[in-house]
Design a protein around this motif. Structure first.
Motif, PDB file in Angstrom:
ATOM      1  N   GLN A 195      36.569  33.236  27.960  1.00  0.00           N
ATOM      2  CA  GLN A 195      35.121  33.377  27.816  1.00  0.00           C
ATOM      3  C   GLN A 195      34.777  33.206  26.338  1.00  0.00           C
ATOM      4  OE1 GLN A 195      33.209  36.816  29.684  1.00  0.00           O
ATOM      5  NE2 GLN A 195      35.103  37.140  30.814  1.00  0.00           N
ATOM      6  N   SER A 241      39.301  38.118  35.604  1.00  0.00           N
ATOM      7  CA  SER A 241      39.945  37.747  34.332  1.00  0.00           C
ATOM      8  C   SER A 241      41.401  38.216  34.307  1.00  0.00           C
ATOM      9  CB  SER A 241      39.186  38.337  33.142  1.00  0.00           C
ATOM     10  OG  SER A 241      37.899  37.772  33.062  1.00  0.00           O
ATOM     11  N   ASP A 282      37.535  30.617  32.221  1.00  0.00           N
ATOM     12  CA  ASP A 282      36.931  31.917  32.511  1.00  0.00           C
ATOM     13  C   ASP A 282      35.462  31.885  32.087  1.00  0.00           C
ATOM     14  OD1 ASP A 282      36.366  34.549  33.040  1.00  0.00           O
ATOM     15  OD2 ASP A 282      38.110  35.365  31.974  1.00  0.00           O
TER      16      ASP A 282
HETATM   17 MG   LIG Z   1      35.980  38.577  33.459  1.00  0.00          MG
END
Ligand SMILES: [Mg+2]
Ligand SMILES: Nc1ncnc2c1ncn2[C@@H]1O[C@H](COP(=O)(O)OP(=O)(O)O)[C@@H](O)[C@H]1O
Length: 281
Positions: free
Chosen positions: A91, A47, A169
Motif C-alpha cells: 500500500q 495484507s 495491496d
Molecule cells: Mg490491508
C-alpha cells in the motif's frame, strides 16, 4: 508451481497479547494467467495473507510453498529468490522510493539480484515503458513528480525484477477516478500481454467485478469464498461476506424489480450499457 497454502495460520505475537490474523487458509495460485481479487472487511487478514506469498511473513502453523520452496524454511536458508518470482507492491508504495533518479530507483531490484548494470538498465527501461514512464523522466528525482507517477515508478521497480506473480495491496487506494482507471488498465495490459498472474487486494467492488476472474473473500481471518466472480455475486450467503455489490449488478437488480428488465448479470459499466441498449432496440 505457483503458490500453495496448506492449513496456514498466522498469529501476531505482542509482548502481552496474541492475535490470530489468518486461520487455516488453503489456497492454490497458478504461476501464470490468473487475475485474482482478494476482498474482505478491514482487519480480515488480507495484507497478512499476501505477505506470505513472498515470505515477508512465514506461517505460524501450516506451510506455504512458493515455486517449490517450502516455508517456513530452516533458519538462515536463503529465500531472497522468492522475492524475485513473486513481486509484492505494498500500500502507498511511493513511500518506498529512495534513489536520486527515477531510472536508478527502478534498477535497484535487478541490481540487488546481481544483474549487471547493462541488464538492470534494460529491464528497468522495459518496466518503465510498461507503466508509462517516458524516457524524458528517467534522470529526474522520483520526489519531484506527481503522486500517481511516483506510484508508477514504484510498480516499475517491482516489474523490473520480472516476477511471475505480481501481488498488489490496494494499488488504487487514494487515486482519483481517472488515475484509478489508468492503473487498472495498466495491470490488465500486464496481465494480458505478459500472461502474468495478478493478485490484487481492493475494497472497490467495481474493480473486482470488471477485472478479476477469481475472487477470494476473507472474513475474520478465514477464507470464506474462493471461486469465480459469477458465482460470488449470486452466492446465497453474499450478505454474510460484508461486501457491497458492484454498481452494474446493483443497477440491474433495481431495473429488474422496478421495470421487469431480465436480470442477466453484467460486470462492467460498458457491458451494462451494451445490454440495456440491446434490450431497448
Ligand atoms: Mg490491508
Ligand atoms: N504487525 C502486527 N501486529 C499485530 N497485529 C497485527 C499486525 N498487522 C496486522 N495485525 C492485525 O491483524 C489483523 C489483520 O490485519 P491485516 O492483515 O492488515 O488485515 P486487512 O489487510 O484485511 O485490513 C488486524 O486485526 C490487524 O490489527
Amino acid at each position: 508451481m505457483g503458490i500453495q497454502f496448506k492449513n496456514v495460520s498466522h498469529t501476531y505475537k505482542g509482548i502481552q497479547s496474541k492475535y490470530d490474523a489468518i486461520m487455516d487458509v488453503n489456497l492454490n495460485i497458478d504461476g501464470k494467467g490468473e487475475f485474482i481479487a482478494i476482498v474482505g472487511h478491514t482487519g480480515s487478514g488480507k495484507s497478512t495473507l499476501v505477505q506470505h506469498m513472498n515470505a515477508l511473513l512465514v506461517p505460524t502453523s501450516g506451510t506455504v510453498e512458493v515455486f517449490n520452496t517450502v516455508l517456513p524454511q530452516p533458519k538462515k536458508a536463503k529465500i531472497n529468490h522468492l522475492r524475485q518470482k513473486v513481486g509484492l507492491v505494498f500500500q502507498f508504495p511511493e513511500y518506498q522510493l529512495f534513489e536520486e533518479t527515477i531510472i536508478k530507483d527502478i534498477m535497484f531490484g535487478p541490481k540487488n539480484f546481481k544483474d549487471s548494470e547493462e541488464d538492470a538498465l534494460k529491464k528497468a527501461k522495459t518496466a518503465a515503458n510498461l507503466v508509462g514512464i517516458p524516457e524524458s523522466l528517467y534522470e529526474q528525482s522520483p520526489f519531484r513528480i506527481s503522486g500517481g507517477q511516483m506510484r508508477r515508478v514504484a510498480v516499475a521497480g517491482i516489474l523490473a525484477m520480472e516476477p511471475k506473480i505480481l501481488v498488489l495491496d490496494e494499488p488504487t487506494r487514494g487515486l482519483d477516478p481517472k488515475g484509478r482507471n489508468e492503473f487498472m488498465d495498466m495491470f490488465k495490459k500486464i496481465h494480458e500481454e505478459e500472461n502474468k498472474t495478478i493478485v490484487l487486494i481492493t475494497h472497490d467492488m467495481d474493480i473486482v467485478s470488471e477485472y478479476a476472474k477469481r475472487i477470494i473473500v476473507m472474513k475474520d481471518g478465514y477464507v470464506v469464498f474462493d471461486g469465480k466472480k459469477e458465482e460470488l455475486f449470486e452466492h446465497p450467503n453474499f450478505i454474510d461476506f460484508y461486501l457491497d455489490f458492484p454498481t452494474p449488478i446493483k443497477i440491474l437488480k433495481h431495473l429488474n424489480q422496478t421495470l421487469g428488465i431480465p436480470y442477466v448479470p453484467q460486470y462492467s459499466e460498458r457491458d451494462l450499457i451494451k445490454y440495456l441498449e440491446a434490450f431497448y432496440e
